[in-house]
Design an enzyme around this catalytic site. Structure first.
Site, PDB file in Angstrom:
ATOM      1  N   TYR A  27       0.747  -1.109  -0.065  1.00 21.18           N
ATOM      2  CA  TYR A  27       0.024   0.158  -0.074  1.00 21.18           C
ATOM      3  C   TYR A  27       0.811   1.321   0.083  1.00 21.18           C
ATOM      4  CZ  TYR A  27      -4.026   2.923   1.306  1.00 21.18           C
ATOM      5  OH  TYR A  27      -4.728   4.002   1.241  1.00 21.18           O
ATOM      6  N   LEU A  59      -4.737  -6.581   5.810  1.00 20.19           N
ATOM      7  CA  LEU A  59      -5.780  -7.758   6.014  1.00 20.19           C
ATOM      8  C   LEU A  59      -5.797  -9.034   5.344  1.00 20.19           C
ATOM      9  CD1 LEU A  59      -8.803  -5.382   6.850  1.00 20.19           C
ATOM     10  CD2 LEU A  59      -7.356  -6.643   8.606  1.00 20.19           C
ATOM     11  N   GLU A  60      -5.226  -8.904   4.193  1.00 20.96           N
ATOM     12  CA  GLU A  60      -4.978  -9.911   3.288  1.00 20.96           C
ATOM     13  C   GLU A  60      -3.644 -10.828   3.424  1.00 20.96           C
ATOM     14  OE1 GLU A  60      -8.172  -7.540   2.192  1.00 20.96           O
ATOM     15  OE2 GLU A  60      -6.053  -6.821   1.696  1.00 20.96           O
ATOM     16  N   CYS A  82       2.380  -2.332   6.039  1.00 18.91           N
ATOM     17  CA  CYS A  82       2.585  -0.935   6.935  1.00 18.91           C
ATOM     18  C   CYS A  82       1.265  -0.266   7.017  1.00 18.91           C
ATOM     19  CB  CYS A  82       3.409   0.140   6.345  1.00 18.91           C
ATOM     20  SG  CYS A  82       3.677   1.710   7.092  1.00 18.91           S
ATOM     21  N   ILE A  84      -0.784   3.028   8.712  1.00 16.19           N
ATOM     22  CA  ILE A  84      -0.494   4.180   9.403  1.00 16.19           C
ATOM     23  C   ILE A  84      -1.677   4.871   9.768  1.00 16.19           C
ATOM     24  CG2 ILE A  84       0.318   6.803   9.106  1.00 16.19           C
ATOM     25  CD1 ILE A  84       2.227   5.664   6.668  1.00 16.19           C
ATOM     26  N   THR A  88     -10.010   7.785  11.279  1.00 15.20           N
ATOM     27  CA  THR A  88     -10.907   6.865  11.457  1.00 15.20           C
ATOM     28  C   THR A  88     -10.637   5.763  12.212  1.00 15.20           C
ATOM     29  OG1 THR A  88     -10.858   5.378   9.624  1.00 15.20           O
ATOM     30  CG2 THR A  88     -12.292   7.462   9.206  1.00 15.20           C
ATOM     31  N   HIS A  90     -10.626   2.743  11.337  1.00 18.82           N
ATOM     32  CA  HIS A  90     -10.076   1.652  10.556  1.00 18.82           C
ATOM     33  C   HIS A  90      -8.869   1.256  10.819  1.00 18.82           C
ATOM     34  CE1 HIS A  90     -10.226  -0.694   6.884  1.00 18.82           C
ATOM     35  NE2 HIS A  90      -8.950  -0.227   6.407  1.00 18.82           N
ATOM     36  N   ASN A 114       6.333 -11.589  11.894  1.00 16.19           N
ATOM     37  CA  ASN A 114       5.355 -10.468  11.433  1.00 16.19           C
ATOM     38  C   ASN A 114       5.862  -8.958  11.273  1.00 16.19           C
ATOM     39  OD1 ASN A 114       3.321  -8.628  11.612  1.00 16.19           O
ATOM     40  ND2 ASN A 114       2.002  -9.057  13.389  1.00 16.19           N
ATOM     41  N   ARG A 128      11.573   2.592  10.617  1.00 15.43           N
ATOM     42  CA  ARG A 128      11.265   1.094  10.964  1.00 15.43           C
ATOM     43  C   ARG A 128      11.603   0.442   9.759  1.00 15.43           C
ATOM     44  NH1 ARG A 128       9.096   4.363  14.201  1.00 15.43           N
ATOM     45  NH2 ARG A 128       8.886   3.730  16.438  1.00 15.43           N
TER      46      ARG A 128
END
Length: 177
Positions: A27, A59-60, A82, A84, A88, A90, A114, A128
């Site tokens: 993303y 999420l995938e 990542c 960020i 909201t 979410h 992870n 990071r």
């Protein structure tokens, strides 16, 4: 606290090859690319081979790793991405559910590192992700490799465990009565 030093275990050594799957949610492409670079360098330093797949979002990542864990022959899995914080809730859902999914896979036996970053801003993500700084991609790969080493150590044939006495006919290779 950014920049704090921490101890890192030396990479394990392997007698037989390790095959790893890197699953990345690109993303934030620049962050993902840095994490992939760190993960690949760590896997290659341990002599592991790897494949890379991309999924739409964090999420995938656990879903893809879960499929590969059930249907393929990978020894290790490296989850990269990542998240960020935005305006909201979410962010909380993505962080919690991706982490929970990866933890459940680990508890089922997947040797998984992870490396999904959960940060407040892009600056934290860069620190990071950068292989020359905190190298969380490399750290996730190292975690997966350490779990492979444990699985191989503990996955051998067990002896002297069970309900039969050691001198029973079955233990000697005889037929059961």
């Amino acid at each position: 606290m950014a920049g704090a030093s921490h101890y890192t275990l030396p990479l394990p050594e392997f007698d037989k090859p390790v095959k790893a799957l890197i699953v990345v949610a690109p993303y934030y492409r620049d962050i993902a690319d840095m994490m992939i670079k760190g993960a690949r360098a760590t896997l290659e330093a341990a002599g592991a081979t790897h494949e890379l797949i991309e999924v739409p979002g964090a999420l995938e990542v656990p879903a893809a790793i879960g499929q590969a864990f059930r249907m393929s022959d990978f020894d290790a899995f490296v989850a990269l991405g990542c998240v960020i914080r935005g305006e909201t809730t979410h962010y909380d859902t993505v962080c919690n559910d991706s982490s929970r999914g990866l933890t459940l896979l680990s508890m089922q036996g997947a040797c998984l590192g992870n490396g999904i970053l959960t940060v407040e801003n892009m600056e934290q993500a860069v620190v990071r992700a950068d292989p020359e700084d905190q190298d969380k991609g490399g750290g996730a790969a190292a975690a997966a490799l350490h779990l492979v080493a444990l699985a191989r150590r503990w996955g051998g044939v067990k002896s002297g465990i069970g309900f039969r006495p050691k001198d029973s006919q079955l233990a000697k290779g005889g037929d059961s009565v």
